[in-house]
Design an enzyme around this catalytic site. Structure first.
Site, PDB file in Angstrom:
ATOM      1  N   CYS A   1     -18.799  37.226  49.582  1.00  0.00           N
ATOM      2  CA  CYS A   1     -19.144  36.488  48.393  1.00  0.00           C
ATOM      3  C   CYS A   1     -20.032  35.057  48.763  1.00  0.00           C
ATOM      4  O   CYS A   1     -19.666  34.691  49.837  1.00  0.00           O
ATOM      5  CB  CYS A   1     -17.930  35.690  47.967  1.00  0.00           C
ATOM      6  SG  CYS A   1     -18.361  34.668  46.498  1.00  0.00           S
TER       7      CYS A   1
ATOM      8  N   HIS B  44     -18.270  33.425  42.154  1.00  0.00           N
ATOM      9  CA  HIS B  44     -17.221  32.524  42.524  1.00  0.00           C
ATOM     10  C   HIS B  44     -17.286  31.493  41.571  1.00  0.00           C
ATOM     11  O   HIS B  44     -18.447  30.907  41.325  1.00  0.00           O
ATOM     12  CB  HIS B  44     -17.458  31.759  43.944  1.00  0.00           C
ATOM     13  CG  HIS B  44     -16.442  31.223  44.687  1.00  0.00           C
ATOM     14  ND1 HIS B  44     -15.751  31.585  45.808  1.00  0.00           N
ATOM     15  CD2 HIS B  44     -15.769  29.899  44.246  1.00  0.00           C
ATOM     16  CE1 HIS B  44     -14.966  30.619  46.176  1.00  0.00           C
ATOM     17  NE2 HIS B  44     -14.862  29.731  45.255  1.00  0.00           N
TER      18      HIS B  44
ATOM     19  N   ASN C  89     -17.819  22.811  16.075  1.00  0.00           N
ATOM     20  CA  ASN C  89     -18.927  21.884  16.001  1.00  0.00           C
ATOM     21  C   ASN C  89     -19.308  21.578  14.564  1.00  0.00           C
ATOM     22  O   ASN C  89     -19.615  22.901  13.865  1.00  0.00           O
ATOM     23  CB  ASN C  89     -20.010  22.199  16.803  1.00  0.00           C
ATOM     24  CG  ASN C  89     -21.178  21.055  17.136  1.00  0.00           C
ATOM     25  OD1 ASN C  89     -21.537  20.534  16.152  1.00  0.00           O
ATOM     26  ND2 ASN C  89     -21.363  20.604  18.194  1.00  0.00           N
TER      27      ASN C  89
ATOM     28  N   HIS D  34     -16.010  13.445  24.809  1.00  0.00           N
ATOM     29  CA  HIS D  34     -16.025  14.692  24.397  1.00  0.00           C
ATOM     30  C   HIS D  34     -16.938  15.652  25.340  1.00  0.00           C
ATOM     31  O   HIS D  34     -17.805  15.402  26.032  1.00  0.00           O
ATOM     32  CB  HIS D  34     -16.569  14.912  22.872  1.00  0.00           C
ATOM     33  CG  HIS D  34     -17.956  14.926  22.605  1.00  0.00           C
ATOM     34  ND1 HIS D  34     -18.705  13.583  22.902  1.00  0.00           N
ATOM     35  CD2 HIS D  34     -19.019  15.848  22.572  1.00  0.00           C
ATOM     36  CE1 HIS D  34     -19.846  13.752  22.508  1.00  0.00           C
ATOM     37  NE2 HIS D  34     -20.068  15.224  22.279  1.00  0.00           N
TER      38      HIS D  34
END
Length: 332
Positions: A195, A292, A75, A165
């Site tokens: 989970c 997860h 950047n 982008h």
């Protein structure tokens, strides 16, 4: 009557107040800006950007030359810098560390006048593969604890460039929202042995009213405690804490799911500004049975106001079940 819903993983409450949909203020629409005559992200203008970190090209070509279809550059106006170390500075009541990190731009295609939803599934898959490969690369820097992949689409979502982008910002600390998800999911796992994201998926698939689309490997939902109108989460069916574990087949299917989700969003809301971000496990950590990875997508339809900023609670004027109905029907 409104409802107050609790996110099942983090200690976050959301007010679902459909009456506010009739509030006499129009939902914010995408603010269009005129295309630049010379865009540094377009093919042929590589010398106007910082030197590339990575590029996918079909044919061998010189670094910082043409022929690419996805390109990663530092950047030009980074929030953090690659130089130095992350040692704590100062002391006493306040604590700080040096702004060490990595801030990269992923230029998703050479063409200016397009967006991610309009790219081919292969091209979207290449963008996702870049995310995976850069996460793997950034993990080699032991100064960095976390890398957040995110996308700002449209001026109202924070994009300063029209060209398609996204960005990757790596820091020496784990961001608060991710830390809250890690802590909340660990608590759930400690209590149940499961989970919570796997449990959430099972619940959503059983109920069905918030499932926007499902494929062999992925499910797209409007979460039960959606903070924003038409918020969507994309989750893998297979438990995986680290996005960088995904193989080529999984990334191709994820690309199709993401493309479909964004096209539905555009069809229902007339190409709104939106953000998405990838929540994955911190860098260099072992597999986590309690966490997860997932991709969160939300359009920028209304500005946050005093209540949201003052309370940390969100007011959503659209029931996620109704949003799901509209999104499911969008491409039928």
């Amino acid at each position: 009557m409104s409802e107050i819903r609790k996110d099942p993983i983090v200690d976050r409450w959301v007010i679902v107040a459909t009456e506010r949909a009739a509030k006499p203020v129009e939902l914010v629409q995408q603010a269009r800006t005129e295309a630049l005559q010379t865009c540094p992200f377009c093919e042929g203008h590589e010398d106007e950007t910082t030197p590339e970190i990575l590029a996918y090209r079909q044919m061998p070509a010189a670094t910082d030359g043409g022929g690419w279809h996805v390109r990663v550059i530092p950047n030009k106006y980074p929030a953090v810098t690659a130089q130095g170390n992350s040692k704590a500075a100062g002391g006493g009541f306040y604590h700080q560390v040096r702004g060490v990190g990595s801030h990269e731009v992923v230029i998703e295609c050479p063409q200016h006048d397009t967006n991610l939803a309009e790219l081919s599934t292969k091209q979207v898959g290449d963008v996702l593969t870049v995310y995976r490969d850069r996460l793997r690369g950034l993990a080699s820097d032991e100064r960095l604890a976390y890398a957040l992949v995110f996308k700002n689409y449209g001026a109202l979502a924070g994009a300063s460039m029209e060209h398609c982008h996204s960005q990757i910002l790596a820091t020496p600390n784990v961001p608060l929202l991710v830390a809250e998800e890690l802590a909340g999911s660990l608590q759930h796992h400690s209590r149940s042995g499961l989970c919570p994201y796997c449990a959430l998926l099972a619940e959503e698939l059983a109920v069905g009213s918030r499932v926007v689309l499902e494929t062999t490997r992925f499910v797209v939902i409007c979460p039960f405690a959606s903070r924003f109108p038409f918020e969507m989460w994309i989750l893998p069916r297979r438990h995986a804490s680290h996005f960088e574990e995904q193989d080529a087949t999984e990334l191709t299917e994820l690309a199709a799911s993401l493309k479909s989700a964004l096209r539905r969003l555009g069809a229902v809301l007339n190409d709104p500004a939106y953000n998405y971000y990838l929540h994955t496990a911190p860098l260099r950590t072992a597999a986590m049975p309690h966490f997860h990875w997932h991709l969160e997508v939300f359009p920028r339809l209304a500005q946050l106001a005093g209540f949201e900023h003052g309370s940390g609670m969100f007011i959503n004027p659209i029931r996620p079940e109704h949003a799901t109905e509209l999104l499911r029907a969008a491409l039928d």
